[in-house]
Design a protein around this motif. Structure first.
Motif, PDB file in Angstrom:
ATOM      1  N   ILE A 132       0.847  -1.199   0.000  1.00  0.00           N
ATOM      2  CA  ILE A 132       0.000   0.000   0.000  1.00  0.00           C
ATOM      3  C   ILE A 132       0.889   1.258   0.000  1.00  0.00           C
ATOM      4  CG2 ILE A 132      -1.672   1.332   1.365  1.00  0.00           C
ATOM      5  CD1 ILE A 132      -2.978  -1.276   2.120  1.00  0.00           C
ATOM      6  N   ILE A 133       1.991   1.227   0.756  1.00  0.00           N
ATOM      7  CA  ILE A 133       2.912   2.376   0.751  1.00  0.00           C
ATOM      8  C   ILE A 133       3.487   2.579  -0.651  1.00  0.00           C
ATOM      9  CG2 ILE A 133       5.020   3.358   1.731  1.00  0.00           C
ATOM     10  CD1 ILE A 133       4.490   1.693   4.235  1.00  0.00           C
ATOM     11  N   VAL A 134       3.871   1.476  -1.307  1.00  0.00           N
ATOM     12  CA  VAL A 134       4.410   1.568  -2.673  1.00  0.00           C
ATOM     13  C   VAL A 134       3.366   2.183  -3.610  1.00  0.00           C
ATOM     14  CG1 VAL A 134       5.076   0.176  -4.687  1.00  0.00           C
ATOM     15  CG2 VAL A 134       6.100  -0.291  -2.458  1.00  0.00           C
ATOM     16  N   GLY A 135       2.099   1.728  -3.470  1.00  0.00           N
ATOM     17  CA  GLY A 135       1.017   2.318  -4.258  1.00  0.00           C
ATOM     18  C   GLY A 135       0.929   3.818  -4.017  1.00  0.00           C
ATOM     19  N   GLY A 136       1.025   4.210  -2.741  1.00  0.00           N
ATOM     20  CA  GLY A 136       0.976   5.629  -2.386  1.00  0.00           C
ATOM     21  C   GLY A 136       2.098   6.419  -3.037  1.00  0.00           C
ATOM     22  N   ILE A 137       3.316   5.836  -3.028  1.00  0.00           N
ATOM     23  CA  ILE A 137       4.467   6.516  -3.646  1.00  0.00           C
ATOM     24  C   ILE A 137       4.204   6.731  -5.129  1.00  0.00           C
ATOM     25  CG2 ILE A 137       6.905   6.262  -4.298  1.00  0.00           C
ATOM     26  CD1 ILE A 137       7.324   4.725  -1.682  1.00  0.00           C
TER      27      ILE A 137
ATOM     28  N   THR B  93      10.909   1.982  10.383  1.00  0.00           N
ATOM     29  CA  THR B  93      11.710   3.211  10.411  1.00  0.00           C
ATOM     30  C   THR B  93      11.747   3.867   9.031  1.00  0.00           C
ATOM     31  OG1 THR B  93      13.120   2.357  12.167  1.00  0.00           O
ATOM     32  CG2 THR B  93      14.018   4.153  10.855  1.00  0.00           C
ATOM     33  N   ILE B  94      12.085   3.066   8.002  1.00  0.00           N
ATOM     34  CA  ILE B  94      12.193   3.634   6.652  1.00  0.00           C
ATOM     35  C   ILE B  94      10.833   4.164   6.190  1.00  0.00           C
ATOM     36  CG2 ILE B  94      12.767   3.138   4.229  1.00  0.00           C
ATOM     37  CD1 ILE B  94      15.258   3.013   5.777  1.00  0.00           C
ATOM     38  N   SER B  95       9.741   3.430   6.496  1.00  0.00           N
ATOM     39  CA  SER B  95       8.413   3.878   6.067  1.00  0.00           C
ATOM     40  C   SER B  95       8.059   5.229   6.684  1.00  0.00           C
ATOM     41  CB  SER B  95       7.342   2.865   6.476  1.00  0.00           C
ATOM     42  OG  SER B  95       7.691   1.581   6.056  1.00  0.00           O
ATOM     43  N   ALA B  96       8.229   5.351   8.000  1.00  0.00           N
ATOM     44  CA  ALA B  96       7.884   6.598   8.681  1.00  0.00           C
ATOM     45  C   ALA B  96       8.788   7.736   8.193  1.00  0.00           C
ATOM     46  CB  ALA B  96       8.028   6.430  10.195  1.00  0.00           C
ATOM     47  N   LEU B  97      10.065   7.394   8.002  1.00  0.00           N
ATOM     48  CA  LEU B  97      11.030   8.386   7.520  1.00  0.00           C
ATOM     49  C   LEU B  97      10.620   8.937   6.144  1.00  0.00           C
ATOM     50  CD1 LEU B  97      14.825   7.790   7.921  1.00  0.00           C
ATOM     51  CD2 LEU B  97      13.993   8.791   5.839  1.00  0.00           C
ATOM     52  N   LEU B  98      10.212   8.037   5.252  1.00  0.00           N
ATOM     53  CA  LEU B  98       9.824   8.465   3.901  1.00  0.00           C
ATOM     54  C   LEU B  98       8.580   9.345   3.937  1.00  0.00           C
ATOM     55  CD1 LEU B  98      10.387   5.325   1.655  1.00  0.00           C
ATOM     56  CD2 LEU B  98      11.795   7.369   1.914  1.00  0.00           C
ATOM     57  N   ILE B  99       7.628   9.000   4.812  1.00  0.00           N
ATOM     58  CA  ILE B  99       6.404   9.805   4.877  1.00  0.00           C
ATOM     59  C   ILE B  99       6.728  11.221   5.347  1.00  0.00           C
ATOM     60  CG2 ILE B  99       4.236  10.094   6.134  1.00  0.00           C
ATOM     61  CD1 ILE B  99       3.855   7.115   5.931  1.00  0.00           C
ATOM     62  N   ALA B 100       7.532  11.333   6.404  1.00  0.00           N
ATOM     63  CA  ALA B 100       7.897  12.667   6.895  1.00  0.00           C
ATOM     64  C   ALA B 100       8.641  13.434   5.814  1.00  0.00           C
ATOM     65  CB  ALA B 100       8.762  12.544   8.151  1.00  0.00           C
ATOM     66  N   PHE B 126      -2.294  14.166  -2.492  1.00  0.00           N
ATOM     67  CA  PHE B 126      -2.945  13.939  -1.199  1.00  0.00           C
ATOM     68  C   PHE B 126      -3.327  12.467  -1.035  1.00  0.00           C
ATOM     69  CE2 PHE B 126      -3.621  18.520  -1.674  1.00  0.00           C
ATOM     70  CZ  PHE B 126      -3.214  18.942  -0.424  1.00  0.00           C
ATOM     71  N   ILE B 127      -3.870  11.884  -2.111  1.00  0.00           N
ATOM     72  CA  ILE B 127      -4.243  10.466  -2.048  1.00  0.00           C
ATOM     73  C   ILE B 127      -3.000   9.614  -1.783  1.00  0.00           C
ATOM     74  CG2 ILE B 127      -5.196   8.512  -3.341  1.00  0.00           C
ATOM     75  CD1 ILE B 127      -6.917  10.503  -4.884  1.00  0.00           C
ATOM     76  N   GLY B 128      -1.898   9.949  -2.474  1.00  0.00           N
ATOM     77  CA  GLY B 128      -0.652   9.208  -2.305  1.00  0.00           C
ATOM     78  C   GLY B 128      -0.179   9.228  -0.854  1.00  0.00           C
ATOM     79  N   LEU B 129      -0.151  10.416  -0.246  1.00  0.00           N
ATOM     80  CA  LEU B 129       0.277  10.518   1.154  1.00  0.00           C
ATOM     81  C   LEU B 129      -0.679   9.747   2.060  1.00  0.00           C
ATOM     82  CD1 LEU B 129       1.456  14.230   1.548  1.00  0.00           C
ATOM     83  CD2 LEU B 129       2.861  12.175   1.624  1.00  0.00           C
ATOM     84  N   GLY B 130      -1.976   9.844   1.772  1.00  0.00           N
ATOM     85  CA  GLY B 130      -2.971   9.120   2.568  1.00  0.00           C
ATOM     86  C   GLY B 130      -2.737   7.613   2.515  1.00  0.00           C
ATOM     87  N   LEU B 131      -2.474   7.109   1.307  1.00  0.00           N
ATOM     88  CA  LEU B 131      -2.194   5.681   1.145  1.00  0.00           C
ATOM     89  C   LEU B 131      -0.954   5.276   1.938  1.00  0.00           C
ATOM     90  CD1 LEU B 131      -2.797   4.933  -2.656  1.00  0.00           C
ATOM     91  CD2 LEU B 131      -3.924   3.840  -0.717  1.00  0.00           C
ATOM     92  N   MET B 132       0.105   6.109   1.850  1.00  0.00           N
ATOM     93  CA  MET B 132       1.352   5.764   2.549  1.00  0.00           C
ATOM     94  C   MET B 132       1.129   5.692   4.053  1.00  0.00           C
ATOM     95  SD  MET B 132       4.098   7.987   0.404  1.00  0.00           S
ATOM     96  CE  MET B 132       5.509   7.431   1.331  1.00  0.00           C
ATOM     97  N   ILE B 133       0.365   6.652   4.591  1.00  0.00           N
ATOM     98  CA  ILE B 133       0.110   6.643   6.032  1.00  0.00           C
ATOM     99  C   ILE B 133      -0.726   5.416   6.405  1.00  0.00           C
ATOM    100  CG2 ILE B 133      -1.036   7.893   7.915  1.00  0.00           C
ATOM    101  CD1 ILE B 133      -0.179  10.500   6.383  1.00  0.00           C
ATOM    102  N   ALA B 134      -1.728   5.093   5.568  1.00  0.00           N
ATOM    103  CA  ALA B 134      -2.532   3.890   5.823  1.00  0.00           C
ATOM    104  C   ALA B 134      -1.634   2.656   5.843  1.00  0.00           C
ATOM    105  CB  ALA B 134      -3.613   3.758   4.756  1.00  0.00           C
TER     106      ALA B 134
END
Lengths: 152, 141
Positions: A132-137, B93-100, B126-134
Motif C-alpha cells: 500500500i505504501i508503494v502504491g501511495g508513492i 523506520t524507513i516507512s515513517a522516515l519516507l512519509i515525513a 494527497f491520495i498518495g500521502l494518505g495511502l502511505m500513512i494507511a
C-alpha cells in the motif's frame, strides 16, 4: 514504539531539508564538490556532538571491525547511483524507484536479520502494508502531472 | 535499463547505509559510528573530487551560507535513524522516515519556501500521502 516513530519522523524531515539545501549547492558547483562538502559538514557535526555527549570516549574504538572503516563508501555509492539514475530516467521516475527500492530492501533486511540486527519476522500483514505504501508513492509521484513534466 | 538499475541500487544503498550504521553503532556507539562513516565517506569523495575537479569556487561563494552547512544535519539524521531502527526495526523506520520526508518536501514545494519553484499539488499527491500513512498503520497494528 512512539519514541522510535518520532525519531524516524524527525530524521525524514531533516532528510527533506538537507536534500533541498544540497540541491541549492549543486546548482552552483559540481556534484563531487557538493558531496565532499556535505560529507565534510556531516563529519564535523558528528565529531562535535560526539565530543559533547561522549567526551574522550568518542575515540575509544576498541570493537572496531575492519569493514567499518570503509562503510563510508556506501554514501559515495548512493551519490553515484542517484546522479546516474536521475540523468537517465529523469527525477520523477528515478526517485519513485529509489523510494520503492528503499522500502523493499528494508523489508528484506528485517526478515533476514542480516548483519546481526534483530530479526523481524515477515508476515502477510507487513507485505500488505508495504504494497500500500508503494502504491501511495506511485500515486504521489506519477499522478496528476503532465507526461512532459515527468519526462524532463 | 541502466537507469533503472542505478535507481534501484541507489535505494538499496540508502537502506544499507542505515542498517550498516545501526550495526556499527552496536559495537562502538552511535556518535562514533556517525563520525567514522562520515569521515571515511568524506575522504573518499575528496579523493574523487581531486581527480574529477568539478568544483567551482566562484559558484560556491554565491550560495547562501545556510545551504552550505546543510550536510551537518546528517549527524542528527544518523543518530535518529539508528536509534529508531534499534527500537522499531528497519521497515517501520524507513516507512515513517519516507512519509515525513515526502510531507515536508510537499509543504515546501506548495509554499515555495527556501525560494524553490512553487509547485501546485493536486488530488493525487494527497491520495498518495494518505495511502502511505494507511500502509504504515497496517504495518504496525
Amino acid at each position: 514504539m512512539i519514541q522510535g516513530l518520532l525519531l524516524a519522523l524527525a530524521a525524514g524531515s531533516l532528510v527533506s531539508l538537507q536534500n533541498i539545501f544540497n540541491t541549492k549547492v549543486n546548482e552552483r558547483t559540481g556534484s563531487w564538490a557538493t558531496t565532499t562538502l556535505v560529507l565534510g559538514m556531516g563529519f564535523a557535526a558528528s565529531l562535535t556532538f560526539g565530543l559533547i555527549f561522549e567526551g574522550g570516549q568518542l575515540f575509544n574504538l576498541l570493537n572496531m571491525k575492519p569493514w567499518y572503516w570503509i562503510s563510508g563508501a556506501i554514501g559515495v555509492g548512493v551519490v553515484i547511483c542517484l546522479t546516474l539514475g536521475i540523468r537517465q530516467l529523469g527525477p520523477t521516475y528515478a526517485i519513485s524507484i529509489v523510494l520503492i527500492s528503499q522500502l523493499g530492501c528494508a523489508l528484506l533486511w528485517d526478515s533476514q536479520g542480516w548483519l546481526g540486527l534483530e530479526k523481524v519476522p515477515f508476515t502477510f500483514q507487513q507485505l500488505v502494508g508495504v504494497l500500500i505504501i508503494v502504491g501511495g508513492i506511485l500515486v504521489f509521484k506519477l499522478g496528476g502531472r503532465r507526461p512532459k513534466e515527468i519526462k524532463s | 535499463m541502466r537507469g533503472l538499475l542505478f535507481a534501484f541500487l541507489g535505494g538499496a544503498f540508502i537502506t544499507l547505509q542505515g542498517v550498516a550504521n545501526s550495526r556499527i553503532s552496536q559495537d562502538i556507539g552511535t556518535w562514533q559510528a556517525a563520525t567514522v562513516t562520515q569521515l571515511t565517506g568524506f575522504l573518499m569523495a575528496l579523493l574523487i573530487l581531486l581527480v574529477v575537479r568539478d568544483g567551482n569556487r566562484q559558484g560556491l561563494k554565491q550560495v547562501k551560507p545556510l545551504y552550505l552547512i546543510g550536510g551537518s544535519m546528517a549527524a542528527v539524521i544518523i543518530f535518529s535513524e539508528v536509534t529508531a531502527i534499534h527500537k522499531v526495526g528497519v521497515t517501520f523506520t524507513i516507512s515513517a522516515l519516507l512519509i515525513a520526508q515526502l510531507c515536508l518536501t510537499f509543504l515546501i514545494d506548495t509554499n515555495g519556501w527556501f525560494s524553490v519553484m512553487k509547485r501546485k499539488m493536486k488530488l493525487p499527491q494527497f491520495i498518495g500521502l494518505g495511502l502511505m500513512i494507511a500502509g504504515v498503520i497496517i504495518l504496525k497494528f
